[in-house]
Design a protein around this motif. Structure first.
Motif, PDB file in Angstrom:
ATOM      1  N   SER A 107      -1.081 -49.017 -64.332  1.00 23.35           N
ATOM      2  CA  SER A 107       0.372 -48.912 -64.148  1.00 23.35           C
ATOM      3  C   SER A 107       0.863 -47.599 -64.749  1.00 23.35           C
ATOM      4  O   SER A 107       0.398 -47.180 -65.819  1.00 23.35           O
ATOM      5  CB  SER A 107       1.095 -50.069 -64.833  1.00 23.35           C
ATOM      6  N   LEU A 108       1.793 -46.970 -64.073  1.00 20.43           N
ATOM      7  CA  LEU A 108       2.347 -45.695 -64.524  1.00 20.43           C
ATOM      8  C   LEU A 108       3.303 -45.934 -65.691  1.00 20.43           C
ATOM      9  O   LEU A 108       4.285 -46.667 -65.555  1.00 20.43           O
ATOM     10  CB  LEU A 108       3.066 -45.005 -63.368  1.00 20.43           C
ATOM     11  N   LEU A 109       3.016 -45.313 -66.834  1.00 19.84           N
ATOM     12  CA  LEU A 109       3.861 -45.430 -68.021  1.00 19.84           C
ATOM     13  C   LEU A 109       4.754 -44.208 -68.199  1.00 19.84           C
ATOM     14  O   LEU A 109       5.897 -44.323 -68.609  1.00 19.84           O
ATOM     15  CB  LEU A 109       3.000 -45.603 -69.284  1.00 19.84           C
ATOM     16  N   MET A 110       4.185 -43.038 -67.918  1.00 26.00           N
ATOM     17  CA  MET A 110       4.916 -41.788 -68.128  1.00 26.00           C
ATOM     18  C   MET A 110       4.472 -40.757 -67.096  1.00 26.00           C
ATOM     19  O   MET A 110       3.365 -40.844 -66.560  1.00 26.00           O
ATOM     20  CB  MET A 110       4.638 -41.209 -69.525  1.00 26.00           C
ATOM     21  N   LEU A 111       5.335 -39.776 -66.873  1.00 28.40           N
ATOM     22  CA  LEU A 111       5.028 -38.602 -66.066  1.00 28.40           C
ATOM     23  C   LEU A 111       5.495 -37.393 -66.859  1.00 28.40           C
ATOM     24  O   LEU A 111       6.648 -37.363 -67.307  1.00 28.40           O
ATOM     25  CB  LEU A 111       5.751 -38.666 -64.717  1.00 28.40           C
ATOM     26  N   VAL A 112       4.609 -36.440 -67.065  1.00 24.70           N
ATOM     27  CA  VAL A 112       4.952 -35.221 -67.799  1.00 24.70           C
ATOM     28  C   VAL A 112       4.738 -34.053 -66.854  1.00 24.70           C
ATOM     29  O   VAL A 112       3.677 -33.940 -66.237  1.00 24.70           O
ATOM     30  CB  VAL A 112       4.077 -35.057 -69.066  1.00 24.70           C
ATOM     31  N   THR A 113       5.750 -33.204 -66.714  1.00 33.70           N
ATOM     32  CA  THR A 113       5.628 -32.026 -65.856  1.00 33.70           C
ATOM     33  C   THR A 113       5.728 -30.769 -66.712  1.00 33.70           C
ATOM     34  O   THR A 113       6.452 -30.745 -67.712  1.00 33.70           O
ATOM     35  CB  THR A 113       6.721 -31.981 -64.776  1.00 33.70           C
ATOM     36  N   SER A 114       4.997 -29.738 -66.319  1.00 33.84           N
ATOM     37  CA  SER A 114       5.155 -28.427 -66.953  1.00 33.84           C
ATOM     38  C   SER A 114       5.477 -27.435 -65.843  1.00 33.84           C
ATOM     39  O   SER A 114       4.911 -27.511 -64.755  1.00 33.84           O
ATOM     40  CB  SER A 114       3.886 -28.020 -67.709  1.00 33.84           C
ATOM     41  N   ASP A 115       6.421 -26.547 -66.134  1.00 35.74           N
ATOM     42  CA  ASP A 115       6.847 -25.609 -65.100  1.00 35.74           C
ATOM     43  C   ASP A 115       6.448 -24.179 -65.443  1.00 35.74           C
ATOM     44  O   ASP A 115       6.049 -23.893 -66.573  1.00 35.74           O
ATOM     45  CB  ASP A 115       8.345 -25.741 -64.826  1.00 35.74           C
ATOM     46  N   PRO A 116       6.549 -23.266 -64.479  1.00 31.40           N
ATOM     47  CA  PRO A 116       6.123 -21.881 -64.701  1.00 31.40           C
ATOM     48  C   PRO A 116       6.910 -21.145 -65.784  1.00 31.40           C
ATOM     49  O   PRO A 116       6.428 -20.161 -66.332  1.00 31.40           O
ATOM     50  CB  PRO A 116       6.343 -21.212 -63.333  1.00 31.40           C
ATOM     51  N   GLN A 117       8.100 -21.618 -66.118  1.00 32.91           N
ATOM     52  CA  GLN A 117       8.895 -20.972 -67.153  1.00 32.91           C
ATOM     53  C   GLN A 117       8.560 -21.499 -68.547  1.00 32.91           C
ATOM     54  O   GLN A 117       9.199 -21.127 -69.523  1.00 32.91           O
ATOM     55  CB  GLN A 117      10.404 -21.179 -66.893  1.00 32.91           C
ATOM     56  N   GLY A 118       7.568 -22.389 -68.648  1.00 31.08           N
ATOM     57  CA  GLY A 118       7.185 -22.946 -69.943  1.00 31.08           C
ATOM     58  C   GLY A 118       7.927 -24.223 -70.293  1.00 31.08           C
ATOM     59  O   GLY A 118       7.763 -24.766 -71.376  1.00 31.08           O
ATOM     60  N   GLY A 119       8.749 -24.707 -69.389  1.00 33.58           N
ATOM     61  CA  GLY A 119       9.490 -25.943 -69.634  1.00 33.58           C
ATOM     62  C   GLY A 119       8.592 -27.162 -69.476  1.00 33.58           C
ATOM     63  O   GLY A 119       7.570 -27.124 -68.780  1.00 33.58           O
ATOM     64  N   ARG A 120       9.003 -28.234 -70.118  1.00 29.59           N
ATOM     65  CA  ARG A 120       8.246 -29.482 -70.073  1.00 29.59           C
ATOM     66  C   ARG A 120       9.237 -30.623 -69.953  1.00 29.59           C
ATOM     67  O   ARG A 120      10.210 -30.681 -70.689  1.00 29.59           O
ATOM     68  CB  ARG A 120       7.440 -29.606 -71.363  1.00 29.59           C
ATOM     69  N   SER A 121       9.004 -31.521 -69.004  1.00 27.31           N
ATOM     70  CA  SER A 121       9.854 -32.695 -68.829  1.00 27.31           C
ATOM     71  C   SER A 121       8.997 -33.936 -68.976  1.00 27.31           C
ATOM     72  O   SER A 121       7.889 -33.996 -68.445  1.00 27.31           O
ATOM     73  CB  SER A 121      10.512 -32.702 -67.448  1.00 27.31           C
ATOM     74  N   VAL A 122       9.514 -34.925 -69.711  1.00 25.48           N
ATOM     75  CA  VAL A 122       8.801 -36.177 -69.933  1.00 25.48           C
ATOM     76  C   VAL A 122       9.650 -37.308 -69.366  1.00 25.48           C
ATOM     77  O   VAL A 122      10.810 -37.475 -69.750  1.00 25.48           O
ATOM     78  CB  VAL A 122       8.534 -36.421 -71.441  1.00 25.48           C
ATOM     79  N   PHE A 123       9.077 -38.072 -68.451  1.00 20.33           N
ATOM     80  CA  PHE A 123       9.742 -39.232 -67.860  1.00 20.33           C
ATOM     81  C   PHE A 123       8.978 -40.471 -68.327  1.00 20.33           C
ATOM     82  O   PHE A 123       7.767 -40.564 -68.138  1.00 20.33           O
ATOM     83  CB  PHE A 123       9.721 -39.165 -66.325  1.00 20.33           C
ATOM     84  N   THR A 124       9.692 -41.400 -68.933  1.00 23.67           N
ATOM     85  CA  THR A 124       9.085 -42.647 -69.390  1.00 23.67           C
ATOM     86  C   THR A 124       9.562 -43.770 -68.483  1.00 23.67           C
ATOM     87  O   THR A 124      10.767 -43.904 -68.239  1.00 23.67           O
ATOM     88  CB  THR A 124       9.487 -42.945 -70.848  1.00 23.67           C
ATOM     89  N   PHE A 125       8.635 -44.561 -67.977  1.00 26.49           N
ATOM     90  CA  PHE A 125       8.967 -45.647 -67.065  1.00 26.49           C
ATOM     91  C   PHE A 125       8.864 -46.976 -67.794  1.00 26.49           C
ATOM     92  O   PHE A 125       7.869 -47.257 -68.460  1.00 26.49           O
ATOM     93  CB  PHE A 125       8.029 -45.634 -65.848  1.00 26.49           C
TER      94      PHE A 125
END
Length: 156
Positions: A107-125
């Motif tokens: 089961s998906l608990l989290m999704l973490v993205t990293s972008d070319p500008q060095g940003g990071r987003s964390v999504f918790t489900f």
């Protein structure tokens, strides 16, 4: 977040500001109430779609589209498994996606993205439910009153 294949999704954010993103499979709607504006676009064709969009249409393939490696996510629950997906073709929106999964059920608990500008987003489900028979009406965007409607489609 609601997702229904092929190509339907609805994301509703409440913080840090309200936002709604809806795809009915043909059109994409982006609405930020504070801006009093709706941006309407067309769902891209498969050959122009970013890799994550291919998964929404049921045409993605993790092994074909990504290099997969184990990862560590500081915020992840103990005993979870993290898989970093790095796209095989350049994606302008992100460098990698990390899926944090519950062992056993996957089961998906989290999704973490990293972008070319060095940003990071964390999504918790939380309270994730799968295969619940979502109605197509949940992917219809109702235009709010008093908003400016803009199109991201090219003009001729």
């Amino acid at each position: 977040m609601l997702v229904k294949k092929p190509g339907k999704m609805r994301w509703e954010y409440t913080a840090p500001e309200k936002k709604t993103f809806v795809s009915d499979g043909h059109k994409l709607y982006s609405y930020i109430p504070q801006d009093k504006q709706v941006i309407v676009g067309t769902v891209p064709a498969d050959d122009q779609a970013p890799t994550p969009a291919l998964f929404l249409t049921g045409k993605g393939n993790i092994l074909r589209d990504f290099v997969v490696a184990f990862d560590k996510v500081a915020e992840a629950p103990a005993a979870s498994v993290a898989l970093r997906l790095t796209p095989k073709k350049h994606e302008p929106e992100y460098n990698s996606l990390t899926l944090v999964l519950q062992p056993g059920s996957l089961s998906l608990l989290m999704l973490v993205t990293s972008d070319p500008q060095g940003g990071r987003s964390v999504f918790t489900f939380t309270n994730l439910k799968e295969n619940v028979g979502l109605a197509d009406s949940q992917f219809e965007f109702k235009m709010p009153r008093g908003v400016e409607v803009m199109s991201d489609a090219p003009t001729r």
